[in-house]
Design an enzyme around this catalytic site. Structure first.
Site, mmCIF file in Angstrom:
data_model
loop_
_atom_site.group_PDB
_atom_site.id
_atom_site.type_symbol
_atom_site.label_atom_id
_atom_site.label_comp_id
_atom_site.label_asym_id
_atom_site.label_seq_id
_atom_site.Cartn_x
_atom_site.Cartn_y
_atom_site.Cartn_z
ATOM 1 C CG HIS A 1 -1.868 1.189 1.217
ATOM 2 N ND1 HIS A 1 -3.151 1.124 0.711
ATOM 3 C CD2 HIS A 1 -1.702 2.464 1.644
ATOM 4 C CE1 HIS A 1 -3.732 2.291 0.833
ATOM 5 N NE2 HIS A 1 -2.870 3.132 1.402
ATOM 6 C CB CYS A 2 2.060 3.392 -2.632
ATOM 7 S SG CYS A 2 3.171 4.794 -2.891
#
Length: 432
Positions: free
Chosen positions: A178-179
């Protein structure tokens, strides 16, 4: 002549059904009526856009515009055009990365049926069948045995390389990470655009860095002075040089790292968790084939129709509780995962509570950490008194090809749990 119109129906079924994005159980945020889907941290996207657009604007105003006078017309104006066009291209890649479905697997409304389940099997009154879903399953991938885990939140067995993002609260195919910079999970359907975004941002930093030095050099040659005096003539160039030098280490290092991941067919999650350099990687097919898989294969369509209306389900037919089955964790006293509160028997629950959802420092799901081979026995967690009633169970297909049933409790069972079942049981005993 006044004509009385037909009366309006008060039937709730006549009201337009809600769309999928309006009843979405994940933590995502939708825009333009479900056309764009973002993570819950979508506000960080504004910071990312400003970190890209602001330095490019400074470059065009204080550097590229001055270079237009020093070079010939076509060459001078092309410096600014390239910078602006390349920035717009990067912003489009950013939107394709953060605003699309990364590969979310739809949740099951009901847990899948255990293998070997026979709905015709009847058990005695007051008995709970010992049917439970195994916590882990083994599947074969390219000749290797890979374990897949049951997801309590989505009520499905995750396909290989799938993981549950604890930030977005979704199972994502080929989950990478998850960025927070793009405010979205990186998975099967947007990894290509994520890599192109990072790589293009690296090239833009090098482009701005290089032409800032070109501008300083031309000042030095025009005024016949030292490089240090020339640098003091253009503080904007100095600021951009420092900014891009720091940025290129971040996005450039990220580009190199993902080039390594692509060449070995790994994800960030797998690299940090499984360490395929110490064990065989079942997905590695050679460097050329690995790059083809990322850049030269068609992106699969989304499994979710966010703008589709949810069909109204017909009345559920009751079925005996003898064919029931349980989730691996339903033996625990856990809370209502979707509503974030405890359920009670009076509210139509079977005494189920909060599923434990781990969140590690990287924002990755920690549910895959346990390798329990068995699941707790639910026969201790469900009440047997008055359960001679009928529980609703309607079959439907799970998102991974499994048949599933519903553990929603029918009104009859609720009435039995409230005490009516006791009188029925007494009367049945006297009649016998």
């Amino acid at each position: 002549m006044y004509v009385v119109g037909p009366p309006q129906s008060s039937d709730p079924s006549d009201v337009a059904a809600p769309r999928t994005y309006q009843t979405w159980k994940g933590s995502n945020i939708f825009f333009l009526q479900g056309r764009f889907i973002f993570g819950p941290d979508v506000r960080s996207l504004l910071l990312t856009v400003s970190l890209i657009a602001a330095p490019v604007t400074i470059f065009c105003v204080f550097v590229a515009r001055k270079l237009m006078d020093d070079f010939s017309y076509h060459l001078g104006i092309s410096i600014m055009v390239v910078a602006v066009a390349f920035t717009l291209y990067i912003l489009v890649l950013l939107l394709l990365t953060s605003g699309r479905d990364p590969g979310i697997i739809p949740r099951n409304a009901n847990p899948p049926e255990p293998e070997g389940y026979d709905g015709t099997v009847e058990v005695g009154g007051g008995q709970t069948p010992l049917l439970r879903l195994p916590r882990m399953k083994d599947v074969a991938v390219n000749g290797f045995t890979v374990k897949v885990k049951y997801c309590d939140s989505c009520m499905l067995y995750r396909p290989p390389r799938c993981s549950h993002c604890s930030i977005c609260d979704n199972c994502v195919e080929r989950f990478d990470h998850h960025c927070p910079w793009v405010g979205q999970c990186i998975g099967l359907r947007n990894y290509r655009f994520f890599f192109m975004f990072v790589f293009s941002t690296t090239l833009l930093c090098i482009y701005v860095f290089g032409f800032c030095w070109v501008y300083i050099t031309r000042i030095k040659n025009a005024e016949q002075t030292t490089i240090w005096r020339a640098m003091t003539k253009t503080p904007a160039s100095i600021a951009l040089i420092v900014y891009t030098f720091i940025s290129v280490w971040f996005v450039g290092g990220l580009t190199v790292f993902h080039l390594y991941l692509i060449s070995t067919n790994q994800t960030t999650y797998e690299n940090f968790r499984y360490r395929y350099d110490r064990r065989a990687n079942p997905y590695h097919r050679g460097v050329v084939e690995n790059f083809k898989e990322i850049f030269f294969t068609s992106i699969p369509p989304s499994k979710n129709k966010f703008r589709a209306r949810i069909p109204q389900e017909p009345g559920l037919q009751p079925r005996s509780v003898g064919g029931g089955f349980i989730s691996p964790n339903m033996g625990k006293t856990v809370g209502d995962l979707e509503l974030g509160r405890k359920t009670t028997w009076a509210e139509g629950g079977a005494g189920v509570g909060d599923y434990e959802r781990g969140l590690n420092n990287d924002g990755l799901d920690n549910k895959d950490g346990g390798f329990d081979n068995g699941s707790p026995d639910l026969s201790q967690g469900l009440p047997t008194e008055g359960m001679e009633g009928r529980a609703t169970l309607h079959p439907r297909r799970s998102s991974w090809g499994r048949k599933s049933g519903s553990w929603e409790i029918s009104p009859e069972v609720l009435a039995l749990a409230a005490g009516v079942g006791e009188s029925n049981r007494v009367s049945n005993g006297s009649g016998s």
